[in-house]
Scaffold this motif. Structure first.
Motif, PDB file in Angstrom:
ATOM      1  N   UNK A   1       0.921  -1.080  -0.125  1.00 25.95           N
ATOM      2  CA  UNK A   1      -0.115   0.052  -0.147  1.00 25.95           C
ATOM      3  C   UNK A   1       0.845   1.276   0.103  1.00 25.95           C
ATOM      4  N   UNK A   2       0.228   2.233  -0.402  1.00 25.56           N
ATOM      5  CA  UNK A   2       0.917   3.654  -0.294  1.00 25.56           C
ATOM      6  C   UNK A   2      -0.043   4.732   0.011  1.00 25.56           C
ATOM      7  N   UNK A   3       0.622   5.607   0.895  1.00 27.31           N
ATOM      8  CA  UNK A   3      -0.402   6.583   1.683  1.00 27.31           C
ATOM      9  C   UNK A   3      -0.873   7.633   0.742  1.00 27.31           C
ATOM     10  N   UNK A   4      -1.831   8.334   1.044  1.00 26.88           N
ATOM     11  CA  UNK A   4      -2.263   9.530   0.121  1.00 26.88           C
ATOM     12  C   UNK A   4      -1.521  10.588  -0.045  1.00 26.88           C
ATOM     13  N   UNK A   5      -0.322  10.632   1.051  1.00 26.27           N
ATOM     14  CA  UNK A   5       0.879  11.576   0.792  1.00 26.27           C
ATOM     15  C   UNK A   5       1.771  11.261  -0.263  1.00 26.27           C
ATOM     16  N   UNK A   6       1.831   9.824  -0.442  1.00 24.83           N
ATOM     17  CA  UNK A   6       2.548   9.261  -1.236  1.00 24.83           C
ATOM     18  C   UNK A   6       3.980   8.950  -0.581  1.00 24.83           C
ATOM     19  N   UNK A   7       4.019   9.466   0.603  1.00 21.08           N
ATOM     20  CA  UNK A   7       5.247   9.262   1.435  1.00 21.08           C
ATOM     21  C   UNK A   7       5.556   7.926   2.233  1.00 21.08           C
ATOM     22  N   UNK A   8       4.707   7.051   2.355  1.00 20.36           N
ATOM     23  CA  UNK A   8       4.739   6.000   3.166  1.00 20.36           C
ATOM     24  C   UNK A   8       4.394   4.989   2.373  1.00 20.36           C
ATOM     25  N   UNK A   9       4.971   3.773   2.698  1.00 19.57           N
ATOM     26  CA  UNK A   9       4.465   2.255   1.849  1.00 19.57           C
ATOM     27  C   UNK A   9       4.504   1.252   2.787  1.00 19.57           C
TER      28      UNK A   9
ATOM     29  N   UNK B   1     -10.158   5.172   2.635  1.00 17.47           N
ATOM     30  CA  UNK B   1     -10.212   6.461   2.991  1.00 17.47           C
ATOM     31  C   UNK B   1      -9.559   6.706   4.634  1.00 17.47           C
ATOM     32  N   UNK B   2      -8.088   6.301   4.526  1.00 12.82           N
ATOM     33  CA  UNK B   2      -7.451   6.437   5.792  1.00 12.82           C
ATOM     34  C   UNK B   2      -7.167   7.807   6.111  1.00 12.82           C
ATOM     35  N   UNK B   3      -7.653   8.208   7.550  1.00  9.52           N
ATOM     36  CA  UNK B   3      -7.694   9.717   7.991  1.00  9.52           C
ATOM     37  C   UNK B   3      -6.276  10.133   8.127  1.00  9.52           C
ATOM     38  N   UNK B   4      -5.217   9.256   8.167  1.00 10.93           N
ATOM     39  CA  UNK B   4      -3.836   9.763   8.293  1.00 10.93           C
ATOM     40  C   UNK B   4      -3.161   9.813   6.926  1.00 10.93           C
ATOM     41  N   UNK B   5      -2.865  10.900   6.264  1.00 16.79           N
ATOM     42  CA  UNK B   5      -2.348  11.128   4.918  1.00 16.79           C
ATOM     43  C   UNK B   5      -0.976  10.526   4.920  1.00 16.79           C
TER      44      UNK B   5
ATOM     45  N   UNK C   1       0.007   7.726   6.100  1.00 20.03           N
ATOM     46  CA  UNK C   1       0.298   6.469   6.404  1.00 20.03           C
ATOM     47  C   UNK C   1      -0.593   5.331   5.705  1.00 20.03           C
ATOM     48  N   UNK C   2      -0.368   4.116   5.550  1.00 18.28           N
ATOM     49  CA  UNK C   2      -1.442   3.422   4.988  1.00 18.28           C
ATOM     50  C   UNK C   2      -1.241   2.198   5.870  1.00 18.28           C
ATOM     51  N   UNK C   3      -2.571   1.145   5.813  1.00 20.70           N
ATOM     52  CA  UNK C   3      -2.495   0.109   6.724  1.00 20.70           C
ATOM     53  C   UNK C   3      -2.972  -1.073   5.760  1.00 20.70           C
ATOM     54  N   UNK C   4      -2.350  -2.246   5.837  1.00 19.83           N
ATOM     55  CA  UNK C   4      -2.671  -3.270   4.751  1.00 19.83           C
ATOM     56  C   UNK C   4      -3.672  -4.026   5.614  1.00 19.83           C
ATOM     57  N   UNK C   5      -4.118  -3.589   6.953  1.00 17.33           N
ATOM     58  CA  UNK C   5      -5.122  -4.621   7.638  1.00 17.33           C
ATOM     59  C   UNK C   5      -6.479  -3.992   7.609  1.00 17.33           C
ATOM     60  N   UNK C   6      -6.539  -2.783   7.104  1.00 12.63           N
ATOM     61  CA  UNK C   6      -7.835  -2.160   7.173  1.00 12.63           C
ATOM     62  C   UNK C   6      -8.640  -2.690   6.053  1.00 12.63           C
TER      63      UNK C   6
END
Length: 126
Positions: free
Chosen positions: A50-58, A100-104, A106-111
């Protein structure tokens, strides 16, 4: 209703590479984490990356860490999954999905990912 469209699947030999693409809207890219999942015949769906909506976290599943890379397109509204050193066990239908992860940052494969594409087949075989 969000739309996600995968492309880039195909047949590749073991050790080869493929790049999958997920086309999304600009709004989706900026407000949703994007995940890649796969499902092989007779098996449960597996989270891949996964990749965060900010693009900075995978994040990556252990099974693909060091071989797969997720990234966003620099200008186009695309999320890519670069798959290298492919193995026969990577054979599956690959899906991209939006959360729609609320923290831009981060991303979470378990959601629970809410919106899904139609999938693209990847076959690794000699």
């Amino acid at each position: 209703q969000l739309q996600l469209v995968e492309s880039g699947g195909g047949l590749v030999q073991p050790g080869g590479s493929l790049r999958l693409s997920c086309a999304v809207s600009r709004f989706t890219l900026d407000h949703y984490a994007i995940g890649w999942f796969r499902q092989a015949p007779g098996k449960e769906r597996e989270a891949v990356s996964c990749i965060s909506s900010s693009g900075g976290s995978t994040n990556y599943a252990d099974s693909v860490k060091g071989r797969f890379t997720v990234a966003r397109g620099a200008a186009e509204n695309m999320v890519y999954l670069q798959m290298d050193s492919l193995k026969p066990e990577d054979t599956a239908v690959y899906y991209c999905a939006a959360d729609p992860y609320p923290v831009r940052t981060m991303c979470d494969l378990g959601r629970e990912y809410i919106y899904w594409g139609q999938g693209t087949q990847v076959t690794v075989s000699s």
